[in-house]
Design a protein around this motif. Structure first.
Motif, mmCIF file in Angstrom:
data_model
loop_
_atom_site.group_PDB
_atom_site.id
_atom_site.type_symbol
_atom_site.label_atom_id
_atom_site.label_comp_id
_atom_site.label_asym_id
_atom_site.label_seq_id
_atom_site.Cartn_x
_atom_site.Cartn_y
_atom_site.Cartn_z
ATOM 1 N N GLU A 133 4.074 -3.215 -16.527
ATOM 2 C CA GLU A 133 3.277 -2.887 -17.711
ATOM 3 C C GLU A 133 1.778 -2.988 -17.425
ATOM 4 N N LEU A 134 1.379 -4.017 -16.690
ATOM 5 C CA LEU A 134 -0.039 -4.221 -16.416
ATOM 6 C C LEU A 134 -0.587 -3.172 -15.463
ATOM 7 N N LEU A 135 0.152 -2.858 -14.408
ATOM 8 C CA LEU A 135 -0.307 -1.820 -13.481
ATOM 9 C C LEU A 135 -0.436 -0.474 -14.182
ATOM 10 N N ALA A 136 0.558 -0.149 -15.011
ATOM 11 C CA ALA A 136 0.512 1.131 -15.734
ATOM 12 C C ALA A 136 -0.662 1.153 -16.701
ATOM 13 N N GLY A 137 -0.867 0.079 -17.413
ATOM 14 C CA GLY A 137 -1.948 0.033 -18.387
ATOM 15 C C GLY A 137 -3.323 0.118 -17.758
ATOM 16 N N LEU A 138 -3.452 -0.440 -16.564
ATOM 17 C CA LEU A 138 -4.745 -0.414 -15.873
ATOM 18 C C LEU A 138 -4.925 0.827 -15.005
ATOM 19 N N GLY A 139 -3.867 1.610 -14.855
ATOM 20 C CA GLY A 139 -3.957 2.799 -14.022
ATOM 21 C C GLY A 139 -4.058 2.488 -12.546
ATOM 22 N N LEU A 140 -3.455 1.379 -12.124
ATOM 23 C CA LEU A 140 -3.504 0.970 -10.725
ATOM 24 C C LEU A 140 -2.232 1.397 -10.004
ATOM 25 N N PRO A 141 -2.319 1.736 -8.724
ATOM 26 C CA PRO A 141 -1.138 2.193 -7.989
ATOM 27 C C PRO A 141 -0.170 1.051 -7.703
ATOM 28 N N ARG A 142 1.059 1.388 -7.439
ATOM 29 C CA ARG A 142 2.077 0.422 -7.018
ATOM 30 C C ARG A 142 2.137 0.454 -5.492
ATOM 31 N N ARG A 143 1.654 -0.581 -4.891
ATOM 32 C CA ARG A 143 1.573 -0.629 -3.425
ATOM 33 C C ARG A 143 2.673 -1.519 -2.855
ATOM 34 N N THR A 144 3.003 -1.257 -1.601
ATOM 35 C CA THR A 144 4.006 -2.088 -0.931
ATOM 36 C C THR A 144 3.388 -3.446 -0.595
ATOM 37 N N PRO A 145 4.219 -4.466 -0.400
ATOM 38 C CA PRO A 145 3.696 -5.765 0.014
ATOM 39 C C PRO A 145 2.888 -5.681 1.303
ATOM 40 N N MET A 146 3.305 -4.819 2.222
ATOM 41 C CA MET A 146 2.562 -4.683 3.473
ATOM 42 C C MET A 146 1.158 -4.128 3.222
ATOM 43 N N GLU A 147 1.043 -3.153 2.320
ATOM 44 C CA GLU A 147 -0.273 -2.615 1.975
ATOM 45 C C GLU A 147 -1.141 -3.679 1.325
ATOM 46 N N LEU A 148 -0.545 -4.470 0.439
ATOM 47 C CA LEU A 148 -1.311 -5.490 -0.272
ATOM 48 C C LEU A 148 -1.784 -6.588 0.672
ATOM 49 N N VAL A 149 -0.933 -7.022 1.584
ATOM 50 C CA VAL A 149 -1.346 -8.028 2.575
ATOM 51 C C VAL A 149 -2.459 -7.478 3.452
ATOM 52 N N SER A 150 -2.373 -6.205 3.802
ATOM 53 C CA SER A 150 -3.429 -5.584 4.600
ATOM 54 C C SER A 150 -4.753 -5.568 3.836
ATOM 55 N N MET A 151 -4.708 -5.239 2.539
ATOM 56 C CA MET A 151 -5.915 -5.231 1.714
ATOM 57 C C MET A 151 -6.515 -6.626 1.607
ATOM 58 N N LEU A 152 -5.645 -7.622 1.364
ATOM 59 C CA LEU A 152 -6.124 -8.993 1.249
ATOM 60 C C LEU A 152 -6.723 -9.471 2.568
ATOM 61 N N HIS A 153 -6.049 -9.182 3.662
ATOM 62 C CA HIS A 153 -6.554 -9.608 4.973
ATOM 63 C C HIS A 153 -7.898 -8.962 5.282
ATOM 64 N N ARG A 154 -8.035 -7.678 4.963
ATOM 65 C CA ARG A 154 -9.306 -6.986 5.199
ATOM 66 C C ARG A 154 -10.432 -7.635 4.410
#
Length: 310
Positions: A133-154
């Motif tokens: 619900e929150l991702l849809a409401g904010l218009g944010l993409p649904r990313r894989t855990p690997m993508e999210l860890v990569s973003m956080l690490h960067r």
């Protein structure tokens, strides 16, 4: 960089409620500021945009990056924009549990960590429907855990040197994920080649800082010196003279004061000089050190103030 999600959180009570719980990004807590006055070592501006339920704070820096500071003296970037930070916070519930992972750890380990962390959360409250619900409401993409860890690490790897947070009163630096009590030699910290120097540890700080400054690495030098001074403030035995118990070599403090003054960071220069003065043994040494301390105090009083938050 344009952020679209933050205005939606501020304008939509339902989305703000979901962000605050269960994802612990509470925009209403922005009004409370941080638990103590803080500033960036670089002197850049900070804006509080949210808080968490343990006294932590989310700041936006001048370049749009989001810096999280906890209430125990730790701080790090978690996103290069508010939208990216929210993707991490929502997509990796309890994002701090993933801060030690890198993309190189591979999908199997990342997925196992996510299952472990989120299964424990699900024992207490729901996160899956709330996330959707929150991702849809904010218009944010649904990313894989690997993508999210990569973003956080960067984001994490961009924290130092430009986004180091200081206690605005004491001027000590917040930790970055780990303690800096056992710092490498200054030349290693700055990546300066110590080849050709006999006993590089005996060289003055300027030997290593001036080449780095000449390369334009001002913030790297500033942070290296602050971390070094923090270590001495917390553990004065680091100034001990080998083979001479109870005796201190305070010259590194004087060198730090000189290097901070050369850098133009007068508050840190004064901080180093105050400790140097306090540790002098003889009246003559204390008098000479006090004169320099007083001069720096006057310069600090006259200098423009750095932005402080909290």
């Amino acid at each position: 960089m344009t952020d679209h999600a933050l205005p939606k959180l501020r304008d939509n009570p339902r989305l703000a409620e979901l962000a605050a719980f269960p994802f612990d990004f509470d925009v209403d807590r922005a009004a409370h500021g941080h638990v103590e006055p803080v500033r960036l070592a670089s002197g850049g501006p900070l804006t509080v945009v949210a808080g968490d339920d343990t006294g932590g704070t989310y700041f936006v820096c001048a370049d749009g990056c989001v810096l999280h500071a906890d209430s125990e003296g730790g701080a790090c970037l978690i996103g290069t924009s508010v939208d990216e930070a929210l993707e991490v916070v929502i997509g990796l519930a309890d994002w701090g549990a993933f801060a030690d992972l890198t993309p190189g750890d591979g999908a199997e380990r990342i997925l196992a960590r996510k299952a472990e962390v989120e299964d424990e959360l699900r024992e207490h409250y729901g996160i899956d429907d709330e996330r959707e619900e929150l991702l849809a409401g904010l218009g944010l993409p649904r990313r894989t855990p690997m993508e999210l860890v990569s973003m956080l690490h960067r984001a994490l790897t961009r924290t130092e040197p430009d986004h180091v947070l200081l206690n605005a009163r004491e001027l000590n630096a917040y930790r970055f994920l780990h303690d800096h009590d056992d710092l490498p030699p200054l030349w290693e910290y700055l990546g300066v080649d110590a080849g050709g120097f006999a006993e590089p540890a005996a060289q003055p700080a300027a030997t290593w800082t001036r080449p780095a400054l000449a390369q334009g690495r001002t913030e790297a030098v500033r942070v290296a010196l602050i971390r070094r001074l923090d270590a001495f403030v917390m553990n004065q035995s680091l100034l001990g003279i080998p083979g001479a118990p109870g005796h201190l070599d305070t010259s590194p403090l004087r060198e730090l004061a000189e290097e901070f003054e050369h850098l133009g960071d007068l508050p840190q220069a004064l901080r180093a000089q105050r400790l140097y003065t306090a540790l002098q043994d003889t009246p003559q040494e204390r008098a000479a050190a006090t004169a320099i301390r007083d001069r720096l105090e006057e310069r600090v009083r006259r200098a423009p103030q750095v932005p402080v938050v909290g």
